[in-house]
Every structure is written in structure tokens, then in C-alpha cells.
Design an enzyme around this catalytic site. Sequence first.
Site, PDB file in Angstrom:
ATOM      1  N   HIS A  65      -1.651   0.912  -9.683  1.00  0.00           N
ATOM      2  CA  HIS A  65      -2.408   0.145  -8.860  1.00  0.00           C
ATOM      3  C   HIS A  65      -3.210  -0.986  -9.697  1.00  0.00           C
ATOM      4  CE1 HIS A  65      -4.002  -0.398  -4.532  1.00  0.00           C
ATOM      5  NE2 HIS A  65      -4.190  -1.598  -5.124  1.00  0.00           N
TER       6      HIS A  65
ATOM      7  N   ARG B 206       0.888  -1.228   0.027  1.00  0.00           N
ATOM      8  CA  ARG B 206      -0.064   0.137  -0.129  1.00  0.00           C
ATOM      9  C   ARG B 206       0.785   1.362   0.032  1.00  0.00           C
ATOM     10  NH1 ARG B 206      -3.826  -2.503  -1.715  1.00  0.00           N
ATOM     11  NH2 ARG B 206      -5.696  -2.873  -0.654  1.00  0.00           N
TER      12      ARG B 206
HETATM   13  C1  GLV Z   1      -5.989  -4.068  -4.195  1.00  0.00           C
HETATM   14  O1  GLV Z   1      -5.016  -3.523  -3.785  1.00  0.00           O
HETATM   15  C2  GLV Z   1      -6.536  -5.346  -3.562  1.00  0.00           C
HETATM   16  O2  GLV Z   1      -6.911  -5.200  -2.182  1.00  0.00           O
HETATM   17  O3  GLV Z   1      -7.278  -6.329  -3.918  1.00  0.00           O
END
Ligand code: GLV
Length: 309
Positions: A272, A224
Site C-alpha cells: 500500500h 482498496r
Molecule cells: C491511500 O490509499 C490513500 O487513500 O491516500
Amino acid sequence: MSTFLYMADADRGRRWGELFRRDAPALDFRLWPEAGDPAQVHYLATWQQPEQLAERFPNLKLLFSTGAGVDQFDLATLPPSVQLVRMVEPGIVQGMVEYVLHAVLDLHRDRPAYRRLQAEARWQPLQVRTAAQCRVSVLGLGSLGEAVLQALRGLGFDCAGWSRSRRHIDGVQCFAGEAERADFLRRSDILVCLLPLTDATRGLLDSALFDALPRGAGLVHVGRGPQLVSADLLAALDDGRLAEAVLDVTDPEPLPAGDPLWRHPRVQITPHIASVTQPDTAAAVVLDNLRRFEAGLPLVGLVDRSKGY
Ligand code: GLV
């Protein structure tokens, strides 16, 4: 009749609906904003925690995160009667394995350096090492970390993993807790971060951690964004403590256009996308969890609120 309410991306939600109607016709599947009678909503799948969750859905029993992470939920405001479940499904696992293998091979085979050499039309072989000569280490040994390590091991990398409490994975040197963290970092030519975001992991990827790695290590960050101190990363890249960084997560997201990370020659950024829940495999896992819940069996991916993951 119980309602299962899906409150995330509508396109993927429609696919969830097809699968639920096919495989669990007795369940009333609904796509937000068509929630029906809120008192009937016993199950909710969402990426963000809706405001006033307890008041809006007074009979909610299970809350499913549509992603692997649950840091976006405020555990303190979730009623104790609601169980929170992370997404642990084959599609997410496969996506993460592909992303990390690609990033580790890219760094291991010096592809960033060859891209820079090609830009200058320079034919310059660098030393070739085998996977067995490259120590890859994964921070975080949940289902994603374990799958990634098994795939890396399959390619012959010298693999280690670190987690808060002791884990055992065949062929992987497992380190545990604060006491073993320095030894773990010292043997990390490529460090992969797959930790959940908690108070303990916020800001973890900082200058002190980079100092503990072998000089010239690579970083693959798929945890993260707030776990990484970007200014410390840029400094470590500039003074050679780190050679390369591959970032799939940033803080904030989206990363503002003016952020120096975008243009650093040794940073690769993706938005992401390392791993995304796949409705076709996720629906089966969620339906299996609903059956487990009805039968009083343990749920797959149940979040331990005291740990935050
Ligand atoms: C993406 O980051 C998830 O948590 O699936």
C-alpha cells in the site's frame, strides 16, 4: 483563534506544522496529542476517524482525510455540520501516476515473464507489441484515474475509462454505468482498478469480472483490498484467464505471511505504497481549502456523503 489539529503520522505532521506556521501564521496548528482547547478545534486532519468525534470536538467544521480515500470514516456517525474532504493534492496524483505507469509498462513489456526466463537462464524473445496495440482500461475516473489515463495516453496506449456517471477525457474512450461495463471490460488487456471502496465496489473484482476480460489480461489493483476476491483471482491466474496481477492493496493489510497471494508466481505485491500524501504539496492544498471555506467557495475534494466518495 481557530485550531487546526493534525492527528496522523508525527514525522510528517511536523513538516505540516512548519508549512502551516510559515504560510498561515494566524492559524493555531497543533500536532496530536497536544490538542489545546478541544472547543477551538475547527479543523482536523486525520487518517482514522477518532472515537466520539462529535463529543470531543463540538465545534469541528472541516474534517480532512490525510489520504485520497475516505472509506475508513463512518459517514453515518459524522455530524451533518462537519464537511469531509478527501486529499486531492499533486503529490498523491504524481505517486499514483508513477506507480501505475511502472506496473502497466512492466506487464506490457512482459517483464514478469522475462524475470522467470532469466531465473532459468533462458534466452527466449517473446513477441514485442507497441503501446498502441495494448488496450489499458481504468476503473474509476476521479482525479487519480484521469491523471493516470492522461499519462498512459502520452505513452501511446489505447486507453479507456469507466465510471458510474458519464465523464469526458480527451483521447480516452469513456464508458459509464452498469449498461456499458461489459463492453468496457471486453477491451481491457490491462485493467487498472482505482475505484473508491463503497458497498457497490466491495467484491467487484471477482470471477465474473475476470470472465468478462480478454483471456490472459493483466490486473493492476490500486483501489482498496476488499474490492478483490482473492480466491477468485488465484483461480483466474491458475487457469489462464488472467496472466499477471500487481496488487498494492490487500485484505487484510498487512497481508498475513501465510497468504497464498504472497507466493503466487504471477502476483506482485507492494505494501500500500502506490501513492502517499506529500506534506509540501498537501499543505498548500489544505490551506487553499480553508480560504475557500472562509469565503464560502466550493471545497476541492469535498465528499458527497450520498455517494460515499
Ligand atoms: C491511500 O490509499 C490513500 O487513500 O491516500
